[in-house]
Each structure stands twice: as C-alpha cells, then as structure tokens.
Design a protein around this motif. Structure first.
Motif, PDB file in Angstrom:
ATOM      1  N   ASN A   1       7.926  10.163  -4.022  1.00 49.90           N
ATOM      2  CA  ASN A   1       7.934   8.712  -4.205  1.00 49.90           C
ATOM      3  C   ASN A   1       9.099   8.049  -3.491  1.00 49.90           C
ATOM      4  O   ASN A   1       9.029   6.868  -3.139  1.00 49.90           O
ATOM      5  CB  ASN A   1       7.943   8.345  -5.701  1.00 49.90           C
TER       6      ASN A   1
ATOM      7  N   ILE B   1       0.707   3.970  -3.068  1.00 46.92           N
ATOM      8  CA  ILE B   1       0.355   5.378  -2.863  1.00 46.92           C
ATOM      9  C   ILE B   1       1.468   6.308  -3.315  1.00 46.92           C
ATOM     10  O   ILE B   1       1.220   7.332  -3.970  1.00 46.92           O
ATOM     11  CB  ILE B   1       0.010   5.623  -1.382  1.00 46.92           C
ATOM     12  N   LEU B   2       2.718   5.980  -2.976  1.00 50.99           N
ATOM     13  CA  LEU B   2       3.826   6.906  -3.206  1.00 50.99           C
ATOM     14  C   LEU B   2       4.637   6.614  -4.460  1.00 50.99           C
ATOM     15  O   LEU B   2       5.175   7.539  -5.076  1.00 50.99           O
ATOM     16  CB  LEU B   2       4.769   6.896  -1.986  1.00 50.99           C
TER      17      LEU B   2
ATOM     18  N   LEU C   1       0.834  -1.206   0.000  1.00 50.83           N
ATOM     19  CA  LEU C   1       0.000   0.000   0.000  1.00 50.83           C
ATOM     20  C   LEU C   1       0.863   1.249   0.000  1.00 50.83           C
ATOM     21  O   LEU C   1       0.551   2.248  -0.679  1.00 50.83           O
ATOM     22  CB  LEU C   1      -0.924  -0.010   1.216  1.00 50.83           C
TER      23      LEU C   1
END
Length: 330
Positions: A263, A231-232, A227
């Motif tokens: 990121n 997301i990043l 996750l």
C-alpha cells in the motif's frame, strides 16, 4: 504469507530513486510554469508531490535500512519519535489530500462559479488544503509530545514501536482508526466513482467539444491518482474494518498481509501518475526521459523506379509513381 524483508528492501530501493527524480521534475515544472502554478486544480497535486518527496527521502530511507539490517537507522529515542511523527503526518496528510481532491474536483469542474471570488476561493480551496496537513500535525503532536507515553523503545521494529503510544488510550485509538484511516478511503472511493459517472454523463450531453476537453484535463489526473489509492491503499483498510466488525481474520489473511506491504507504493507512484496524466507535463516528461518516447518509423526519401513504355496510339500510361510524376511535370 509474508514478503521477506530483503525483498521489500529491493522493492523500496528500486522505486525510491526514480520516484524522487520524477517527483522533483513534476514539482519543478508545476512551480516554475506560471500557468500550471496558478491553476487551482494543480495545487492539491503540488501538495501531494511535495509531501511524497519528504516521505521518500525520510520514511522510505528509514524503512529500507530497517528491511536490510533489521534495526532502525539511528537507535535513539529522538530519531524514533521524529520518524514516527513525520511518517504519521505524511501518510494521514496524503490520504486527506487525495480525499479532498476527490471532493474538490466536483466543484472545479461542475461548479466553477463557487471559486470565482477571493473569499470563496479561500474557504473552498486554500483553507481545506491547509487543514488537510495541519490537522494531522496537531493531532499527532498531541499524541507523541503532550500526552504521556509509557513505552519502551524497541529498535528492532519499525518506528521503534513508538506508534503504539496511541493504543494506551482506547478512545483515541478508535478515533484515529475511524477518522484518520477509514474515512478518507471511503471518501476517495465514493466521490471518485461519482466524478467518473458525472464526467461520462457530461460527455454525452456536452455539445461543445472544448467543454469535454476541459473536463477531461481536470478529471483524468485526479481519477488516475484515486484509482492508484483505491487499488493499493484502500483494500487493507477496508479489510481491517471488516476484521473489527467481526470478520474472521483467517479470511483473506494472505492477501491482507501482501497488500499491506504494497500500500505504501501508492505514494511512491504518485509522481509518475502526475507526470504522465497532466498534458502539460507529459510532453516535457518524454523530452527529459527519452526512454519513454514512442519509437516511430523513420521517414526518408525513397528511390522511385522508372520504366520505359513504348510510344504509340495503343500504349497506355503505366500506373503508379510514373503517372504521378508526369502529372506534376505537366
């Protein structure tokens, strides 16, 4: 919209030291505890934390210095080549490890018999871990040390611009983008979502509670890390793929610029996720870092107020602590 260099410097510096400390903590306990060290589901986590520590000490230090001063840490060709080489291996290798972990969890949770024998364990567990790190090392060694690179060092940009060597060879550049930076994010998303669905389905079907507990303990750490990367790490690469496919670069341009700066924090936050998602490390983490403990209300002796009651046939016992004490005395 871009984040100022000085802001990126403070963001990197603010999380670098805690990430290194927690990474050392997690790596120490994962290696020193025999049970944790021998658990197959922890091996890929150990590899991710180890690679992350190397990147935090070398790559993040170089990035922080660049964002603060506008130049590279050491203005020599040897340093730029080594920095670019380590950075490329670390980022690509970490993506490969997370992608392989997303696949391997399906084997460890739902098909554990496949890794019962030493032969199967070697081919389905240890060999993929080695390939995840050896492949980018061999690929980028050929790019930076074997194939000629007619580039002039620019000490005012990250990596001195040496990463642009691969752009002189369009076929290698396309292969690098597709295989090293696009394939892994797609694998992470697809297999993590599939694992989440399968675990929920197993929870509904499982009759024995211990089976669900085992599934949960192996699935939650991997899903938490996945996750984090979804997301990043994944959005900028998916947007980059859309741009290559013909999407106008004006669409989500500000978002792409900002998320590209964040990121890298997927690697920075990985040790925290490992320390908090593994049940065996969570308690040790709270002991070593008291600030993460939950405050509980202090429990101590309380004074009981006793009141007299009139004796007589019509007197009734007073409710509350007195009745309890009287019952204990009898």
């Amino acid at each position: 919209m871009t984040i100022p260099n000085i802001d990126e410097f403070w963001l990197l510096q603010g999380f670098q030291i805690p990430s290194i400390l927690v990474g050392i903590f997690a790596l120490y306990h994962l290696l020193i505890d025999r049970g944790l060290r021998n658990a197959l589901n922890n091996h890929v986590i150990i590899a991710m934390v180890f690679v992350g520590l190397i990147l935090q000490c070398i790559d993040v230090s170089g990035l922080a210095y660049y964002f603060r001063t506008g130049t590279v840490l050491v203005s020599t060709r040897a340093f730029c080549v080594a920095w670019t080489f380590i950075r490329s291996i670390g980022i690509t290798g970490t993506l490969n490890l997370v992608a392989w972990a997303s696949i391997e969890r399906h084997i460890l949770i739902f098909h554990p018999n496949l890794v019962r024998t030493k032969t199967n364990r070697f081919f389905l567990h240890y060999l993929p871990l080695v390939i995840c790190m050896m492949y980018p090392a061999v690929f980028y060694f050929a790019i930076y040390f074997i194939i000629p690179c007619p580039i002039t060092m620019n000490y005012k940009i990250i990596g001195c611009g040496y990463y642009s060597c691969i752009l002189f060879y369009p076929s290698l550049a396309l292969y690098n983008i597709v295989v090293n930076f696009l394939l892994s994010p797609f694998i992470i998303v697809i297999f993590s979502v599939a694992l989440f669905i399968r675990v929920l389905a197993s929870k509904c079907r499982a009759r024995q509670r211990i089976h669900w507990r085992n599934y949960r303990n192996m699935a939650i750490p991997l899903l938490s890390i996945s996750l984090l990367y979804i997301i990043l790490y994944c959005p900028p690469y998916f947007l980059y793929t859309a741009y290559l496919a013909g999407l106008s670069k004006n669409i989500a341009a500000d978002y792409y610029s900002v998320i590209s700066s964040f990121n890298y924090f997927a690697i920075t936050f990985t040790p925290f996720i490992c320390a908090l998602s593994l049940p065996e490390l969570r308690m040790k983490f709270k002991i070593c870092f008291p600030c993460c403990r939950r405050r509980r209300a202090a429990v101590g002796p309380q004074a009981l107020m006793m009141t007299r009651t009139k004796a007589g046939p019509t007197a009734s016992p007073s409710p509350g602590p007195i009745a309890v004490i009287a019952a204990i005395a009898q």
